[in-house]
Scaffold this motif. Structure first.
Motif, PDB file in Angstrom:
ATOM      1  N   SER A 102       0.841  -1.192   0.000  1.00 38.00           N
ATOM      2  CA  SER A 102       0.000   0.000   0.000  1.00 38.00           C
ATOM      3  C   SER A 102       0.882   1.251   0.000  1.00 38.00           C
ATOM      4  CB  SER A 102      -0.928  -0.005   1.209  1.00 38.00           C
ATOM      5  OG  SER A 102      -0.172  -0.010   2.397  1.00 38.00           O
ATOM      6  N   ILE A 103       0.415   2.268  -0.707  1.00 35.62           N
ATOM      7  CA  ILE A 103       1.172   3.514  -0.835  1.00 35.62           C
ATOM      8  C   ILE A 103       0.566   4.521   0.147  1.00 35.62           C
ATOM      9  CG2 ILE A 103       1.850   5.364  -2.389  1.00 35.62           C
ATOM     10  CD1 ILE A 103       1.476   3.320  -4.686  1.00 35.62           C
ATOM     11  N   THR A 104       1.325   4.872   1.170  1.00 34.20           N
ATOM     12  CA  THR A 104       0.839   5.829   2.175  1.00 34.20           C
ATOM     13  C   THR A 104       1.032   7.244   1.642  1.00 34.20           C
ATOM     14  OG1 THR A 104       2.989   5.954   3.250  1.00 34.20           O
ATOM     15  CG2 THR A 104       1.482   4.253   4.051  1.00 34.20           C
ATOM     16  N   PRO A 105       0.257   8.214   2.155  1.00 35.63           N
ATOM     17  CA  PRO A 105       0.437   9.599   1.707  1.00 35.63           C
ATOM     18  C   PRO A 105       1.849  10.117   1.984  1.00 35.63           C
ATOM     19  CG  PRO A 105      -1.624   9.364   2.908  1.00 35.63           C
ATOM     20  CD  PRO A 105      -0.905   8.066   3.025  1.00 35.63           C
ATOM     21  N   GLU A 106       2.450   9.711   3.115  1.00 37.21           N
ATOM     22  CA  GLU A 106       3.819  10.158   3.431  1.00 37.21           C
ATOM     23  C   GLU A 106       4.810   9.620   2.397  1.00 37.21           C
ATOM     24  OE1 GLU A 106       2.068   8.271   5.815  1.00 37.21           O
ATOM     25  OE2 GLU A 106       1.180  10.057   6.718  1.00 37.21           O
ATOM     26  N   ARG A 107       4.644   8.363   2.031  1.00 39.27           N
ATOM     27  CA  ARG A 107       5.528   7.748   1.054  1.00 39.27           C
ATOM     28  C   ARG A 107       5.360   8.410  -0.311  1.00 39.27           C
ATOM     29  NH1 ARG A 107       5.013   1.544  -0.833  1.00 39.27           N
ATOM     30  NH2 ARG A 107       6.654   1.593  -2.370  1.00 39.27           N
ATOM     31  N   ALA A 108       4.132   8.714  -0.685  1.00 39.01           N
ATOM     32  CA  ALA A 108       3.870   9.371  -1.962  1.00 39.01           C
ATOM     33  C   ALA A 108       4.488  10.764  -1.990  1.00 39.01           C
ATOM     34  CB  ALA A 108       2.364   9.444  -2.208  1.00 39.01           C
ATOM     35  N   GLU A 109       4.353  11.511  -0.886  1.00 41.97           N
ATOM     36  CA  GLU A 109       4.929  12.859  -0.830  1.00 41.97           C
ATOM     37  C   GLU A 109       6.454  12.812  -0.881  1.00 41.97           C
ATOM     38  OE1 GLU A 109       3.423  14.871   2.614  1.00 41.97           O
ATOM     39  OE2 GLU A 109       1.341  14.638   1.958  1.00 41.97           O
ATOM     40  N   ALA A 110       7.052  11.857  -0.164  1.00 40.52           N
ATOM     41  CA  ALA A 110       8.517  11.735  -0.168  1.00 40.52           C
ATOM     42  C   ALA A 110       9.021  11.387  -1.559  1.00 40.52           C
ATOM     43  CB  ALA A 110       8.955  10.677   0.841  1.00 40.52           C
ATOM     44  N   THR A 111       8.322  10.483  -2.257  1.00 40.56           N
ATOM     45  CA  THR A 111       8.725  10.112  -3.615  1.00 40.56           C
ATOM     46  C   THR A 111       8.575  11.298  -4.558  1.00 40.56           C
ATOM     47  OG1 THR A 111       8.036   7.847  -3.177  1.00 40.56           O
ATOM     48  CG2 THR A 111       8.338   8.450  -5.476  1.00 40.56           C
ATOM     49  N   ALA A 112       7.468  12.035  -4.423  1.00 38.40           N
ATOM     50  CA  ALA A 112       7.252  13.199  -5.283  1.00 38.40           C
ATOM     51  C   ALA A 112       8.334  14.244  -5.052  1.00 38.40           C
ATOM     52  CB  ALA A 112       5.867  13.789  -5.029  1.00 38.40           C
ATOM     53  N   ALA A 113       8.712  14.481  -3.782  1.00 41.55           N
ATOM     54  CA  ALA A 113       9.760  15.449  -3.479  1.00 41.55           C
ATOM     55  C   ALA A 113      11.097  15.003  -4.068  1.00 41.55           C
ATOM     56  CB  ALA A 113       9.879  15.639  -1.969  1.00 41.55           C
ATOM     57  N   HIS A 114      11.377  13.717  -3.979  1.00 39.00           N
ATOM     58  CA  HIS A 114      12.631  13.179  -4.528  1.00 39.00           C
ATOM     59  C   HIS A 114      12.674  13.360  -6.049  1.00 39.00           C
ATOM     60  CE1 HIS A 114      16.180  10.653  -4.622  1.00 39.00           C
ATOM     61  NE2 HIS A 114      15.611   9.924  -5.576  1.00 39.00           N
ATOM     62  N   ILE A 115      11.582  13.040  -6.728  1.00 40.14           N
ATOM     63  CA  ILE A 115      11.530  13.189  -8.183  1.00 40.14           C
ATOM     64  C   ILE A 115      11.646  14.665  -8.563  1.00 40.14           C
ATOM     65  CG2 ILE A 115      10.067  12.865 -10.228  1.00 40.14           C
ATOM     66  CD1 ILE A 115      11.258  10.265  -9.159  1.00 40.14           C
ATOM     67  N   ALA A 116      10.996  15.544  -7.790  1.00 37.47           N
ATOM     68  CA  ALA A 116      11.078  16.983  -8.066  1.00 37.47           C
ATOM     69  C   ALA A 116      12.517  17.475  -7.945  1.00 37.47           C
ATOM     70  CB  ALA A 116      10.159  17.750  -7.119  1.00 37.47           C
ATOM     71  N   ARG A 117      13.251  16.997  -6.932  1.00 35.39           N
ATOM     72  CA  ARG A 117      14.665  17.377  -6.786  1.00 35.39           C
ATOM     73  C   ARG A 117      15.485  16.905  -7.982  1.00 35.39           C
ATOM     74  NH1 ARG A 117      13.961  15.782  -1.443  1.00 35.39           N
ATOM     75  NH2 ARG A 117      15.059  13.835  -1.824  1.00 35.39           N
ATOM     76  N   ILE A 118      15.220  15.703  -8.447  1.00 36.18           N
ATOM     77  CA  ILE A 118      15.949  15.181  -9.616  1.00 36.18           C
ATOM     78  C   ILE A 118      15.662  16.041 -10.835  1.00 36.18           C
ATOM     79  CG2 ILE A 118      16.093  13.233 -11.229  1.00 36.18           C
ATOM     80  CD1 ILE A 118      15.661  11.387  -8.812  1.00 36.18           C
ATOM     81  N   LEU A 119      14.390  16.373 -11.036  1.00 30.43           N
ATOM     82  CA  LEU A 119      14.033  17.201 -12.192  1.00 30.43           C
ATOM     83  C   LEU A 119      14.650  18.592 -12.109  1.00 30.43           C
ATOM     84  CD1 LEU A 119      10.311  16.161 -12.675  1.00 30.43           C
ATOM     85  CD2 LEU A 119      12.279  15.519 -14.085  1.00 30.43           C
ATOM     86  N   GLU A 120      14.663  19.169 -10.926  1.00 27.81           N
ATOM     87  CA  GLU A 120      15.272  20.491 -10.760  1.00 27.81           C
ATOM     88  C   GLU A 120      16.763  20.444 -11.056  1.00 27.81           C
ATOM     89  OE1 GLU A 120      14.470  22.078  -6.904  1.00 27.81           O
ATOM     90  OE2 GLU A 120      12.305  21.973  -7.186  1.00 27.81           O
ATOM     91  N   SER A 121      17.446  19.410 -10.595  1.00 24.48           N
ATOM     92  CA  SER A 121      18.891  19.323 -10.831  1.00 24.48           C
ATOM     93  C   SER A 121      19.180  19.150 -12.312  1.00 24.48           C
ATOM     94  CB  SER A 121      19.497  18.183 -10.020  1.00 24.48           C
ATOM     95  OG  SER A 121      19.060  16.930 -10.510  1.00 24.48           O
ATOM     96  N   LYS A 122      18.340  18.438 -13.036  1.00 19.64           N
ATOM     97  CA  LYS A 122      18.555  18.266 -14.474  1.00 19.64           C
ATOM     98  C   LYS A 122      18.287  19.564 -15.213  1.00 19.64           C
ATOM     99  CE  LYS A 122      17.909  13.356 -14.869  1.00 19.64           C
ATOM    100  NZ  LYS A 122      17.303  12.261 -15.591  1.00 19.64           N
ATOM    101  N   GLU A 123      17.294  20.319 -14.774  1.00 22.61           N
ATOM    102  CA  GLU A 123      17.021  21.599 -15.419  1.00 22.61           C
ATOM    103  C   GLU A 123      18.186  22.553 -15.254  1.00 22.61           C
ATOM    104  OE1 GLU A 123      13.309  23.110 -14.050  1.00 22.61           O
ATOM    105  OE2 GLU A 123      12.178  21.442 -14.891  1.00 22.61           O
ATOM    106  N   ARG A 124      18.785  22.579 -14.069  1.00 23.61           N
ATOM    107  CA  ARG A 124      19.939  23.442 -13.852  1.00 23.61           C
ATOM    108  C   ARG A 124      21.104  23.004 -14.712  1.00 23.61           C
ATOM    109  NH1 ARG A 124      20.938  23.026  -7.910  1.00 23.61           N
ATOM    110  NH2 ARG A 124      19.045  21.848  -7.822  1.00 23.61           N
ATOM    111  N   ASP A 125      21.277  21.699 -14.908  1.00 17.73           N
ATOM    112  CA  ASP A 125      22.370  21.215 -15.739  1.00 17.73           C
ATOM    113  C   ASP A 125      22.206  21.659 -17.186  1.00 17.73           C
ATOM    114  OD1 ASP A 125      23.584  20.012 -13.644  1.00 17.73           O
ATOM    115  OD2 ASP A 125      22.843  17.989 -14.077  1.00 17.73           O
ATOM    116  N   ARG A 126      20.973  21.705 -17.663  1.00 13.74           N
ATOM    117  CA  ARG A 126      20.742  22.099 -19.051  1.00 13.74           C
ATOM    118  C   ARG A 126      21.004  23.588 -19.272  1.00 13.74           C
ATOM    119  NH1 ARG A 126      15.204  19.430 -19.104  1.00 13.74           N
ATOM    120  NH2 ARG A 126      15.769  17.255 -18.913  1.00 13.74           N
ATOM    121  N   GLN A 127      20.819  24.395 -18.212  1.00 13.58           N
ATOM    122  CA  GLN A 127      20.962  25.836 -18.366  1.00 13.58           C
ATOM    123  C   GLN A 127      22.419  26.282 -18.310  1.00 13.58           C
ATOM    124  OE1 GLN A 127      18.504  27.484 -15.350  1.00 13.58           O
ATOM    125  NE2 GLN A 127      16.590  26.900 -16.348  1.00 13.58           N
ATOM    126  N   THR A 128      23.298  25.475 -17.780  1.00 12.11           N
ATOM    127  CA  THR A 128      24.696  25.890 -17.660  1.00 12.11           C
ATOM    128  C   THR A 128      25.471  25.644 -18.923  1.00 12.11           C
ATOM    129  OG1 THR A 128      25.295  23.759 -16.719  1.00 12.11           O
ATOM    130  CG2 THR A 128      24.819  25.551 -15.195  1.00 12.11           C
TER     131      THR A 128
END
Length: 128
Positions: A102-128
């Motif tokens: 079962s996917i708990t709301p805490e687990r879903a939020e933690a996964t979403a935050a982790h994916i968001a951090r990955i996406l942000e780091s890739k966006e910064r890499d593309r801009q440099t």
């Protein structure tokens, strides 16, 4: 008798299972003869066991066991429940989580935050 004939006779005796001569030349000839002799011998017991195993497997394949009426009930192999959760990511992204646990709301939020951090780091890499 010549030395060569002596060596030849002692080599033949040694090859026939007689005493091993002490001179180095004959020992080297014995080693060479041993290297030429096939070292693998088929064991009749292993050949028989392999044949029996092949025949058993053939018979099993030809006569499969009957399917039980109650097969799959209560044996723990029932179809697992797949849990699914859809999450909106920042910047319009969409994340779908699936798991057999079962996917708990805490687990879903933690996964979403982790994916968001990955996406942000890739966006910064593309801009440099």
């Amino acid at each position: 008798m010549s030395r060569r004939a002596d060596q030849s006779e002692s080599l033949e005796r040694a090859l026939d299972g007689g005493p091993v001569p002490h001179d180095e030349d004959t020992r080297q000839m014995l080693a060479a003869a041993g290297a030429l002799q096939p070292s693998y011998q088929r064991s009749s017991a292993r050949v028989r066991a392999t044949k029996d195993a092949m025949l058993r497997e053939f018979a099993r394949a030809q006569n499969p066991p009957e399917t039980r009426e109650d097969a799959g009930s209560g044996d723990g192999l029932d179809e697992p429940v797949i849990h699914r959760e859809e999450i909106e990511l920042p910047d319009g992204g969409h994340l779908v989580l699936t798991d057999i646990e079962s996917i708990t709301p805490e687990r879903a939020e933690a996964t979403a935050a982790h994916i968001a951090r990955i996406l942000e780091s890739k966006e910064r890499d593309r801009q440099t």
